[in-house]
Design a protein around this motif. Structure first.
Motif, PDB file in Angstrom:
ATOM      1  N   MET A   1      -3.685   5.778 -14.046  1.00 59.17           N
ATOM      2  CA  MET A   1      -2.806   4.763 -13.472  1.00 59.17           C
ATOM      3  C   MET A   1      -3.497   4.160 -12.261  1.00 59.17           C
ATOM      4  O   MET A   1      -4.090   4.878 -11.464  1.00 59.17           O
ATOM      5  CB  MET A   1      -1.476   5.382 -13.057  1.00 59.17           C
ATOM      6  N   GLU A   2      -3.400   2.860 -12.152  1.00 62.03           N
ATOM      7  CA  GLU A   2      -4.117   2.148 -11.098  1.00 62.03           C
ATOM      8  C   GLU A   2      -3.227   1.059 -10.516  1.00 62.03           C
ATOM      9  O   GLU A   2      -2.405   0.464 -11.222  1.00 62.03           O
ATOM     10  CB  GLU A   2      -5.378   1.534 -11.734  1.00 62.03           C
ATOM     11  N   ARG A   3      -3.394   0.780  -9.221  1.00 61.37           N
ATOM     12  CA  ARG A   3      -2.676  -0.325  -8.574  1.00 61.37           C
ATOM     13  C   ARG A   3      -3.316  -1.628  -9.019  1.00 61.37           C
ATOM     14  O   ARG A   3      -4.555  -1.746  -9.045  1.00 61.37           O
ATOM     15  CB  ARG A   3      -2.736  -0.225  -7.048  1.00 61.37           C
ATOM     16  N   MET A   4      -2.463  -2.597  -9.348  1.00 58.29           N
ATOM     17  CA  MET A   4      -2.945  -3.882  -9.851  1.00 58.29           C
ATOM     18  C   MET A   4      -2.033  -4.992  -9.365  1.00 58.29           C
ATOM     19  O   MET A   4      -0.915  -4.752  -8.913  1.00 58.29           O
ATOM     20  CB  MET A   4      -2.974  -3.873 -11.376  1.00 58.29           C
ATOM     21  N   VAL A   5      -2.542  -6.205  -9.510  1.00 55.01           N
ATOM     22  CA  VAL A   5      -1.745  -7.390  -9.229  1.00 55.01           C
ATOM     23  C   VAL A   5      -1.829  -8.302 -10.446  1.00 55.01           C
ATOM     24  O   VAL A   5      -2.880  -8.440 -11.065  1.00 55.01           O
ATOM     25  CB  VAL A   5      -2.234  -8.129  -7.954  1.00 55.01           C
ATOM     26  N   ALA A   6      -0.676  -8.877 -10.797  1.00 56.63           N
ATOM     27  CA  ALA A   6      -0.610  -9.892 -11.846  1.00 56.63           C
ATOM     28  C   ALA A   6      -0.210 -11.202 -11.184  1.00 56.63           C
ATOM     29  O   ALA A   6       0.752 -11.251 -10.407  1.00 56.63           O
ATOM     30  CB  ALA A   6       0.401  -9.514 -12.922  1.00 56.63           C
ATOM     31  N   LEU A   7      -0.958 -12.241 -11.482  1.00 57.58           N
ATOM     32  CA  LEU A   7      -0.656 -13.582 -10.993  1.00 57.58           C
ATOM     33  C   LEU A   7      -0.193 -14.414 -12.175  1.00 57.58           C
ATOM     34  O   LEU A   7      -0.910 -14.533 -13.168  1.00 57.58           O
ATOM     35  CB  LEU A   7      -1.902 -14.221 -10.379  1.00 57.58           C
ATOM     36  N   LEU A   8       0.998 -14.964 -12.067  1.00 61.83           N
ATOM     37  CA  LEU A   8       1.529 -15.817 -13.123  1.00 61.83           C
ATOM     38  C   LEU A   8       1.305 -17.265 -12.734  1.00 61.83           C
ATOM     39  O   LEU A   8       1.452 -17.636 -11.574  1.00 61.83           O
ATOM     40  CB  LEU A   8       3.015 -15.562 -13.326  1.00 61.83           C
ATOM     41  N   ARG A   9       0.979 -18.055 -13.711  1.00 57.03           N
ATOM     42  CA  ARG A   9       0.691 -19.459 -13.443  1.00 57.03           C
ATOM     43  C   ARG A   9       1.921 -20.321 -13.693  1.00 57.03           C
ATOM     44  O   ARG A   9       2.586 -20.189 -14.718  1.00 57.03           O
ATOM     45  CB  ARG A   9      -0.447 -19.926 -14.337  1.00 57.03           C
ATOM     46  N   ALA A  10       2.216 -21.173 -12.736  1.00 57.50           N
ATOM     47  CA  ALA A  10       3.221 -22.237 -12.873  1.00 57.50           C
ATOM     48  C   ALA A  10       4.610 -21.716 -13.228  1.00 57.50           C
ATOM     49  O   ALA A  10       5.227 -22.179 -14.180  1.00 57.50           O
ATOM     50  CB  ALA A  10       2.744 -23.277 -13.890  1.00 57.50           C
ATOM     51  N   ASP A  34       6.215   1.364  -9.554  1.00 57.69           N
ATOM     52  CA  ASP A  34       6.086   0.800  -8.202  1.00 57.69           C
ATOM     53  C   ASP A  34       5.967  -0.721  -8.236  1.00 57.69           C
ATOM     54  O   ASP A  34       5.129  -1.319  -7.549  1.00 57.69           O
ATOM     55  CB  ASP A  34       4.867   1.389  -7.478  1.00 57.69           C
ATOM     56  N   VAL A  35       6.802  -1.372  -9.034  1.00 58.45           N
ATOM     57  CA  VAL A  35       6.733  -2.815  -9.228  1.00 58.45           C
ATOM     58  C   VAL A  35       7.354  -3.538  -8.035  1.00 58.45           C
ATOM     59  O   VAL A  35       8.473  -3.226  -7.625  1.00 58.45           O
ATOM     60  CB  VAL A  35       7.452  -3.231 -10.531  1.00 58.45           C
ATOM     61  N   VAL A  44       2.993 -10.188  -8.865  1.00 62.50           N
ATOM     62  CA  VAL A  44       3.547  -8.869  -9.163  1.00 62.50           C
ATOM     63  C   VAL A  44       2.514  -7.805  -8.833  1.00 62.50           C
ATOM     64  O   VAL A  44       1.394  -7.840  -9.351  1.00 62.50           O
ATOM     65  CB  VAL A  44       3.937  -8.735 -10.653  1.00 62.50           C
ATOM     66  N   VAL A  45       2.889  -6.873  -7.975  1.00 60.67           N
ATOM     67  CA  VAL A  45       2.045  -5.725  -7.652  1.00 60.67           C
ATOM     68  C   VAL A  45       2.666  -4.520  -8.356  1.00 60.67           C
ATOM     69  O   VAL A  45       3.886  -4.339  -8.312  1.00 60.67           O
ATOM     70  CB  VAL A  45       1.961  -5.521  -6.128  1.00 60.67           C
ATOM     71  N   PHE A  46       1.844  -3.701  -8.998  1.00 55.13           N
ATOM     72  CA  PHE A  46       2.369  -2.606  -9.810  1.00 55.13           C
ATOM     73  C   PHE A  46       1.299  -1.536 -10.014  1.00 55.13           C
ATOM     74  O   PHE A  46       0.135  -1.736  -9.704  1.00 55.13           O
ATOM     75  CB  PHE A  46       2.846  -3.134 -11.165  1.00 55.13           C
ATOM     76  N   THR A  47       1.730  -0.420 -10.597  1.00 57.49           N
ATOM     77  CA  THR A  47       0.836   0.659 -10.999  1.00 57.49           C
ATOM     78  C   THR A  47       0.992   0.837 -12.506  1.00 57.49           C
ATOM     79  O   THR A  47       2.123   0.935 -13.005  1.00 57.49           O
ATOM     80  CB  THR A  47       1.204   1.971 -10.267  1.00 57.49           C
ATOM     81  N   LYS A 171      -1.468 -10.978   1.920  1.00 55.16           N
ATOM     82  CA  LYS A 171      -0.236 -10.207   1.744  1.00 55.16           C
ATOM     83  C   LYS A 171      -0.332  -9.352   0.481  1.00 55.16           C
ATOM     84  O   LYS A 171       0.067  -8.166   0.500  1.00 55.16           O
ATOM     85  CB  LYS A 171       0.978 -11.135   1.679  1.00 55.16           C
ATOM     86  N   LEU A 172      -0.860  -9.897  -0.592  1.00 54.95           N
ATOM     87  CA  LEU A 172      -1.021  -9.108  -1.816  1.00 54.95           C
ATOM     88  C   LEU A 172      -2.001  -7.961  -1.605  1.00 54.95           C
ATOM     89  O   LEU A 172      -1.786  -6.846  -2.101  1.00 54.95           O
ATOM     90  CB  LEU A 172      -1.454 -10.007  -2.981  1.00 54.95           C
ATOM     91  N   LYS A 173      -3.063  -8.204  -0.856  1.00 57.16           N
ATOM     92  CA  LYS A 173      -4.021  -7.140  -0.549  1.00 57.16           C
ATOM     93  C   LYS A 173      -3.303  -6.016   0.219  1.00 57.16           C
ATOM     94  O   LYS A 173      -3.475  -4.830  -0.097  1.00 57.16           O
ATOM     95  CB  LYS A 173      -5.176  -7.697   0.281  1.00 57.16           C
ATOM     96  N   GLU A 174      -2.494  -6.393   1.184  1.00 56.27           N
ATOM     97  CA  GLU A 174      -1.733  -5.413   1.959  1.00 56.27           C
ATOM     98  C   GLU A 174      -0.776  -4.616   1.058  1.00 56.27           C
ATOM     99  O   GLU A 174      -0.685  -3.399   1.174  1.00 56.27           O
ATOM    100  CB  GLU A 174      -0.945  -6.163   3.040  1.00 56.27           C
ATOM    101  N   MET A 175      -0.100  -5.305   0.156  1.00 59.79           N
ATOM    102  CA  MET A 175       0.826  -4.632  -0.768  1.00 59.79           C
ATOM    103  C   MET A 175       0.074  -3.664  -1.687  1.00 59.79           C
ATOM    104  O   MET A 175       0.574  -2.571  -1.987  1.00 59.79           O
ATOM    105  CB  MET A 175       1.613  -5.648  -1.577  1.00 59.79           C
ATOM    106  N   LEU A 176      -1.097  -4.056  -2.148  1.00 61.03           N
ATOM    107  CA  LEU A 176      -1.883  -3.199  -3.034  1.00 61.03           C
ATOM    108  C   LEU A 176      -2.393  -1.959  -2.323  1.00 61.03           C
ATOM    109  O   LEU A 176      -2.561  -0.907  -2.931  1.00 61.03           O
ATOM    110  CB  LEU A 176      -3.072  -3.992  -3.593  1.00 61.03           C
ATOM    111  N   GLU A 177      -2.632  -2.087  -1.032  1.00 62.75           N
ATOM    112  CA  GLU A 177      -3.162  -0.958  -0.251  1.00 62.75           C
ATOM    113  C   GLU A 177      -2.074  -0.039   0.284  1.00 62.75           C
ATOM    114  O   GLU A 177      -2.383   1.052   0.771  1.00 62.75           O
ATOM    115  CB  GLU A 177      -4.016  -1.492   0.905  1.00 62.75           C
ATOM    116  N   ALA A 178      -0.819  -0.457   0.211  1.00 56.58           N
ATOM    117  CA  ALA A 178       0.289   0.337   0.773  1.00 56.58           C
ATOM    118  C   ALA A 178       0.561   1.588  -0.050  1.00 56.58           C
ATOM    119  O   ALA A 178       0.287   1.681  -1.202  1.00 56.58           O
ATOM    120  CB  ALA A 178       1.548  -0.518   0.852  1.00 56.58           C
TER     121      ALA A 178
END
Length: 178
Positions: A1-10, A34-35, A44-47, A171-178
């Motif tokens: 399991m890994e921390r990730m970010v998903a970016l949705l377009r439009a 951890d969504v 979206v930040v998640f594991t 902000k996303l970097k901060e969320m991923l590192e939390a």
């Protein structure tokens, strides 16, 4: 399991409604942990376990089924996101005008000449630079009047892409590192 970010377009523009609470619930249904979402633009930040490509496909299919929307998703690991954030070639713009600086991430690594092709169309002091597997844009007069349209950017990159301003990137970097 890994921390990730998903970016949705439009999403949540032009009538393409995707409520973040429902998106978080959908991600939990996919088994992601951890969504958390950030603002209404589809961050979206998640594991989770799995490759970025497989998670992108799962999320795109789930959004299509639940919301009847065709939404490209771009997934990066926490380590990849940190590398992208740290690769900013515009440190002065990041400090002085973070909302006029954008990181653009594409589904596939942008073509080697993407930044040069986009610079040919840049106006009013706009700058585009490649850094790693992303592009950075500085829009000194804002993005609204730019001729660097999503369709032009996708064509130059060779795949769908989406951008986030520097404040959101951090902000996303901060969320991923939390």
């Amino acid at each position: 399991m890994e921390r990730m970010v998903a970016l949705l377009r439009a999403v949540n523009v032009g009538g393409r409604k995707l409520p973040m609470a429902e998106l978080r619930a959908l991600c939990a249904e996919l088994g992601w942990k951890d969504v958390a979402t950030y603002i209404q633009s589809g961050n979206v930040v998640f594991t989770a376990a799995g490759s970025a490509a497989s998670l992108e496909k799962k999320l795109e299919e789930a959004i299509s089924r639940k919301f009847d929307l065709d939404v490209p998703a771009i997934v990066r690991t926490a380590a990849q996101w940190a590398q992208l954030a740290d690769g900013n070639p515009f440190p002065e713009a990041a400090k002085d005008e973070p909302n006029r600086l954008q990181l653009l991430v594409a589904k596939k690594r942008p073509r080697p000449d993407a930044a040069d092709r986009l610079m040919e169309r840049a106006q009013a002091g706009e700058s585009v630079r490649a850094a790693g597997d992303a592009l950075w844009f500085h829009f000194p007069n804002g993005v609204a009047g730019s001729k660097l349209t999503p369709a032009l950017i996708d064509k130059a990159c060779g795949s769908p892409a989406t951008g986030r301003n520097y404040s959101t990137v951090m902000k996303l970097k901060e969320m991923l590192e939390a």
